[in-house]
Scaffold this active site. Structure first.
Site, PDB file in Angstrom:
ATOM      1  N   CYS A   2      -0.892 -19.848  70.560  1.00 36.31           N
ATOM      2  CA  CYS A   2      -0.548 -20.730  69.443  1.00 36.31           C
ATOM      3  C   CYS A   2       0.453 -20.089  68.479  1.00 36.31           C
ATOM      4  O   CYS A   2       0.463 -18.881  68.287  1.00 36.31           O
ATOM      5  CB  CYS A   2      -1.784 -21.065  68.632  1.00 36.31           C
ATOM      6  SG  CYS A   2      -3.171 -21.632  69.586  1.00 36.31           S
ATOM      7  N   ARG A  27       6.017 -18.408  73.314  1.00 35.26           N
ATOM      8  CA  ARG A  27       4.657 -17.861  73.325  1.00 35.26           C
ATOM      9  C   ARG A  27       3.736 -18.650  74.253  1.00 35.26           C
ATOM     10  O   ARG A  27       2.650 -18.179  74.586  1.00 35.26           O
ATOM     11  CB  ARG A  27       4.085 -17.901  71.903  1.00 35.26           C
ATOM     12  CG  ARG A  27       4.811 -16.998  70.944  1.00 35.26           C
ATOM     13  CD  ARG A  27       4.354 -17.258  69.531  1.00 35.26           C
ATOM     14  NE  ARG A  27       2.980 -16.885  69.342  1.00 35.26           N
ATOM     15  CZ  ARG A  27       2.576 -15.794  68.703  1.00 35.26           C
ATOM     16  NH1 ARG A  27       3.454 -14.984  68.201  1.00 35.26           N
ATOM     17  NH2 ARG A  27       1.307 -15.517  68.558  1.00 35.26           N
ATOM     18  N   TRP A  74      -2.126 -23.726  72.021  1.00 36.19           N
ATOM     19  CA  TRP A  74      -2.499 -23.326  73.392  1.00 36.19           C
ATOM     20  C   TRP A  74      -4.000 -23.528  73.446  1.00 36.19           C
ATOM     21  O   TRP A  74      -4.757 -22.788  72.813  1.00 36.19           O
ATOM     22  CB  TRP A  74      -2.101 -21.866  73.607  1.00 36.19           C
ATOM     23  CG  TRP A  74      -2.212 -21.372  75.012  1.00 36.19           C
ATOM     24  CD1 TRP A  74      -1.265 -21.477  75.998  1.00 36.19           C
ATOM     25  CD2 TRP A  74      -3.308 -20.649  75.595  1.00 36.19           C
ATOM     26  NE1 TRP A  74      -1.712 -20.876  77.151  1.00 36.19           N
ATOM     27  CE2 TRP A  74      -2.966 -20.360  76.929  1.00 36.19           C
ATOM     28  CE3 TRP A  74      -4.546 -20.238  75.118  1.00 36.19           C
ATOM     29  CZ2 TRP A  74      -3.808 -19.671  77.788  1.00 36.19           C
ATOM     30  CZ3 TRP A  74      -5.393 -19.543  75.982  1.00 36.19           C
ATOM     31  CH2 TRP A  74      -5.014 -19.271  77.304  1.00 36.19           C
ATOM     32  N   ASN A 100      -4.646 -20.412  64.288  1.00 33.44           N
ATOM     33  CA  ASN A 100      -4.663 -19.631  65.533  1.00 33.44           C
ATOM     34  C   ASN A 100      -5.941 -18.816  65.545  1.00 33.44           C
ATOM     35  O   ASN A 100      -6.344 -18.307  64.501  1.00 33.44           O
ATOM     36  CB  ASN A 100      -3.493 -18.643  65.595  1.00 33.44           C
ATOM     37  CG  ASN A 100      -2.155 -19.334  65.731  1.00 33.44           C
ATOM     38  OD1 ASN A 100      -2.099 -20.543  65.889  1.00 33.44           O
ATOM     39  ND2 ASN A 100      -1.090 -18.569  65.648  1.00 33.44           N
ATOM     40  N   GLU A 481       3.048  -4.383  89.920  1.00 33.05           N
ATOM     41  CA  GLU A 481       3.870  -5.056  88.909  1.00 33.05           C
ATOM     42  C   GLU A 481       4.805  -6.081  89.571  1.00 33.05           C
ATOM     43  O   GLU A 481       4.974  -7.190  89.067  1.00 33.05           O
ATOM     44  CB  GLU A 481       4.650  -4.003  88.101  1.00 33.05           C
ATOM     45  CG  GLU A 481       5.647  -4.533  87.083  1.00 33.05           C
ATOM     46  CD  GLU A 481       5.056  -5.446  86.020  1.00 33.05           C
ATOM     47  OE1 GLU A 481       3.824  -5.567  85.921  1.00 33.05           O
ATOM     48  OE2 GLU A 481       5.850  -6.071  85.293  1.00 33.05           O
ATOM     49  N   LYS A 485       4.752 -10.080  88.723  1.00 33.18           N
ATOM     50  CA  LYS A 485       5.933 -10.817  88.262  1.00 33.18           C
ATOM     51  C   LYS A 485       6.132 -12.055  89.114  1.00 33.18           C
ATOM     52  O   LYS A 485       6.387 -13.141  88.612  1.00 33.18           O
ATOM     53  CB  LYS A 485       7.209  -9.960  88.332  1.00 33.18           C
ATOM     54  CG  LYS A 485       7.413  -8.907  87.278  1.00 33.18           C
ATOM     55  CD  LYS A 485       7.708  -9.403  85.890  1.00 33.18           C
ATOM     56  CE  LYS A 485       6.449  -9.602  85.107  1.00 33.18           C
ATOM     57  NZ  LYS A 485       5.892  -8.504  84.370  1.00 33.18           N
ATOM     58  N   GLU A 488       3.309 -14.769  88.486  1.00 34.33           N
ATOM     59  CA  GLU A 488       3.247 -15.453  87.187  1.00 34.33           C
ATOM     60  C   GLU A 488       4.415 -16.405  86.934  1.00 34.33           C
ATOM     61  O   GLU A 488       4.242 -17.405  86.261  1.00 34.33           O
ATOM     62  CB  GLU A 488       3.057 -14.466  86.028  1.00 34.33           C
ATOM     63  CG  GLU A 488       4.192 -13.532  85.777  1.00 34.33           C
ATOM     64  CD  GLU A 488       3.883 -12.527  84.672  1.00 34.33           C
ATOM     65  OE1 GLU A 488       3.055 -12.810  83.800  1.00 34.33           O
ATOM     66  OE2 GLU A 488       4.503 -11.455  84.679  1.00 34.33           O
ATOM     67  N   LYS A 603       2.637 -15.638  75.596  1.00 35.94           N
ATOM     68  CA  LYS A 603       3.296 -14.345  75.432  1.00 35.94           C
ATOM     69  C   LYS A 603       2.369 -13.295  74.842  1.00 35.94           C
ATOM     70  O   LYS A 603       2.318 -12.177  75.312  1.00 35.94           O
ATOM     71  CB  LYS A 603       4.548 -14.508  74.559  1.00 35.94           C
ATOM     72  CG  LYS A 603       5.351 -13.227  74.363  1.00 35.94           C
ATOM     73  CD  LYS A 603       5.896 -12.699  75.682  1.00 35.94           C
ATOM     74  CE  LYS A 603       6.613 -11.382  75.561  1.00 35.94           C
ATOM     75  NZ  LYS A 603       6.782 -10.720  76.858  1.00 35.94           N
TER      76      LYS A 603
HETATM   77  C1  F6R Z   1       2.963 -10.034  82.361  1.00 35.58           C
HETATM   78  C2  F6R Z   1       2.625  -9.966  80.971  1.00 35.58           C
HETATM   79  C3  F6R Z   1       1.198  -9.772  80.592  1.00 35.58           C
HETATM   80  C4  F6R Z   1       1.106  -8.773  79.432  1.00 35.58           C
HETATM   81  C5  F6R Z   1      -0.346  -8.660  78.943  1.00 35.58           C
HETATM   82  C6  F6R Z   1      -0.478  -7.625  77.839  1.00 35.58           C
HETATM   83  O1  F6R Z   1       4.330 -10.197  82.552  1.00 35.58           O
HETATM   84  O2  F6R Z   1       3.461 -10.079  80.130  1.00 35.58           O
HETATM   85  O3  F6R Z   1       0.443  -9.340  81.677  1.00 35.58           O
HETATM   86  O4  F6R Z   1       1.579  -7.536  79.868  1.00 35.58           O
HETATM   87  O5  F6R Z   1      -0.774  -9.899  78.458  1.00 35.58           O
HETATM   88  O6  F6R Z   1       0.353  -7.925  76.771  1.00 35.58           O
HETATM   89  P1  F6R Z   1       0.731  -6.855  75.679  1.00 35.58           P
HETATM   90  O7  F6R Z   1       1.530  -5.802  76.341  1.00 35.58           O
HETATM   91  O8  F6R Z   1       1.494  -7.608  74.647  1.00 35.58           O
HETATM   92  O9  F6R Z   1      -0.565  -6.301  75.158  1.00 35.58           O
END
Ligand code: F6R
Length: 608
Positions: A2, A27, A74, A100, A481, A485, A488, A603
């Site tokens: 959100c 986000r 969200w 939020n 990784e 990628k 997702e 995000k």
């Molecule tokens: C994948 C992705 C997520 C984040 C995860 C942790 O591309 O972006 O898997 O890596 O949600 O997010 P942060 O690093 O912001 O704690």
């Protein structure tokens, strides 16, 4: 997840709120809405759809009020539809609220309020706050907010307006990010600096429990104990250009291509060739603890967790300190043992991930030292850790993390080097590492120039619905990784494995329709991975390999290959990740997926 924007000033609020929401679209969200104070009333527009649809709705309504709040939702409680979209109102439509976070005791609060005659219109947890404020209102919303929020359990970042106090907007925060922007004859509320960067770079970070009252001219903040707080205004160094697409079709592609620069920024001023080490100023206060650390725990989620796995290899190789890597979501709930000589690192791009923040709190609760590795300056994790290192990758807008990952790995390499040099790593070896680190940005630049080659491989893979990613040693986390990628952003089912594990089960999946992406650059276990490739070949799997430039042996076994420059093995994860990011990107584009806002993803994941 959100997003919140709030504005009070002397201009029409709608365009500012809509612009802010558009900048928060990255986000992830499923509905949007806004509330404007208009001629003594609160006017609301909401939609299940995109911010663009909300914009069309408000253009028809032609609101001209100069104060308002807006939200992208969200869904957590209640399905994503117009009814559940924020803002939510009290019974008399006097108060509008956007929120939020999650109100954990909303069922009890709802019952209490319904028993008193309040009528609810949505299925959300948020709506209870609007009714609670209505119930508690004592003529000052600033005071009432504190009274009502004291009854709430859970997390919130929220913005509120009331037609009884039309010259003000209000904000409150507990466990969900919320900032205030100070403008000229205007003030702003936002869940993320990107929403208001166009208007101001003067930011106030609200702390947990704080409540704020904003007019056009003033910002007053009170602590949880109802005491006025003098807040520091901080200047944000991010520019508007940094959060725009700059001619690229998607933020993700822009951010992949920014990596030569972002990695340079991560390194800037931190390497010392003479002493063969790295200097990380953010950790200086804890140097003595780091010198005697007996164990290091790295904890994170998602892509950041993959960087932690690489960190384990790096720290154990260069510094000889035992490392454990934990999913933050597991760490916080499994009574982890944290000894006096342990150091816990939490790694988070956003610095707002609820699970990672939970791991930070759990470490502190147990008296442990927690150091952060974050990208977003001023984020909650960055402020709540004992000390930390910023990765300086610049704003990452694409939901799939790319440049933050490579910068996290680079910071972990520098930490490993620094720890190693504080222990037994010889000066000459330290200097070799420094030299290799300095070459990374140019090597990344070389790989990025061959973007078109990856596009061709992506064209061949885009029709497949499954993929395996294999790697060994440093490149096993790279395989994880790469697979993450792909799944997702292109919704292709992909799994990453240590290459040798394949024969213990996943090999059953290999047939003529299974693409296997093998990270097979030259290192000490090169011959071993060649045998793994031969096993796939024997079963007619489709082999796409990432190989060291000039390697003919694996080239011959592969259906497709991508060459990367030769590097020491501890650098290879950064270099080898780049083609996998591009591969996922081009497969997603070819499949017509929404690259920057993949379905169901957000995000920064600020709920558990
Ligand atoms: C994948 C992705 C997520 C984040 C995860 C942790 O591309 O972006 O898997 O890596 O949600 O997010 P942060 O690093 O912001 O704690």
């Amino acid at each position: 997840m959100c997003g919140i924007v709030g504005y009070i000033g002397n201009k029409s609020a709608v365009p500012i709120l809509i612009d802010g929401l558009k900048r928060l679209e990255y986000r992830g969200y499923d509905s949007a809405g806004l509330a404007i104070l208009e001629n003594g009333s609160i006017m609301i527009e909401k939609t299940k759809g995109k911010v663009q649809e909300l914009q069309e709705l408000v253009e028809e309504s032609s609101f001209s009020g100069t104060a308002g709040i807006a939200h992208t939702r969200w869904a957590t409680h209640g399905e994503p539809n117009r009814k559940n979209a924020h803002p939510h109102l009290d019974c008399n439509s006097d108060i509008a609220i956007v929120h939020n976070g999650i109100i954990e005791n909303y069922v009890a609060l709802k019952k209490y309020l319904e028993d008193k005659g309040h009528v609810f219109k949505s299925d959300t947890d948020t709506e209870v706050i609007a009714h609670l404020i209505e119930d508690d209102y004592n003529g000052s919303l600033f005071e009432t907010l504190a009274i009502s929020l004291a009854k709430v359990e859970g997390t919130y970042g929220l913005a509120v307006i009331s037609k009884k106090e039309p010259d003000k907007i209000f904000a409150a925060r507990k466990g969900s990010p919320l900032i205030i922007g100070k403008g000229k004859k205007a003030n702003y509320i936002a869940s993320d600096v990107a929403a208001i960067l166009r208007y101001t770079n003067e930011i106030i970070y609200l702390e947990d429990g704080e409540v704020a009252e904003l007019t056009c001219e003033d910002i007053s903040v009170k602590s949880e104990d109802n005491i006025h707080v003098r807040k520091k205004i901080q200047q944000i160094s991010w520019s508007l250009a940094m959060i725009e697409k700059d001619g690229f079709e998607h933020f993700m592609l822009k951010e992949i291509h920014e990596q030569k620069t972002s990695l340079l920024n991560t390194l800037r001023g931190r390497l010392n060739y003479e002493e063969g080490t790295a200097r990380l100023d953010g950790l200086i206060k804890y140097i003595e603890y780091l010198k005697k650390a007996q164990r290091i725990i790295l904890t994170a989620c998602g892509t950041s967790w993959h960087s932690a796995l690489i960190g384990e290899y790096l720290i154990e190789e260069l510094a000889g300190i035992p490392v454990e890597v934990e999913y933050a979501s597991e760490f916080r709930y499994r009574s982890p043992i944290i000894n006096q000589d342990d150091i816990v690192f939490v790694i988070s791009q956003s610095g707002e991930t609820a699970d990672t923040l939970g791991a930070l709190h759990e470490t502190k609760r147990k008296g442990g030292i927690v150091l952060g590795i974050c990208n977003v300056v001023g984020s909650t994790i960055a402020r709540e850790n004992n000390a930390g290192v910023y990765i300086h990758a610049g704003p990452e807008i694409g939901v799939a993390s790319t440049k933050a990952f490579t910068s996290q790995v680079l910071v972990l390499t520098m930490i490993a080097l620094m720890l190693g040099r504080m222990r037994n790593l010889p000066l000459e070896r330290g200097r070799e590492v420094v030299k290799a680190l300095r070459e990374i940005p140019d090597l990344v630049g070389e790989v990025l120039k061959k973007d078109e080659e990856i596009k061709k491989i992506a064209d061949l893979l885009a029709g497949h619905n499954n993929a395996l990613y294999l790697g060994r040693g440093y490149n096993f986390p790279v395989a994880l990784e790469g697979a993450l990628k792909l799944k997702e952003i292109s919704y292709v089912h992909a799994e990453g494995y240590p290459a040798a594990e394949m024969k213990h089960g996943p090999i059953a999946l290999i047939d003529t329709k299974m693409p296997v992406i093998v990270i097979a650059t030259k290192d000490a276990i090169y011959e071993k991975i060649m045998s793994n490739i031969a096993e796939i070949k024997a079963r007619q799997g489709i082999i796409v390999s990432i190989i060291t430039r000039g390697d003919t042996k694996i080239k011959e076994l592969s259906d497709n290959y991508f060459e990367v420059p030769s590097t020491p093995n501890f650098i290879s994860p950064i270099i080898n990740t780049i083609p996998l990011q591009l591969l996922a990107y081009y497969v997603a584009v070819k499949r017509g997926c929404h690259v920057d806002q993949p379905r169901n993803l957000a995000k920064s994941v600020t709920v558990e």
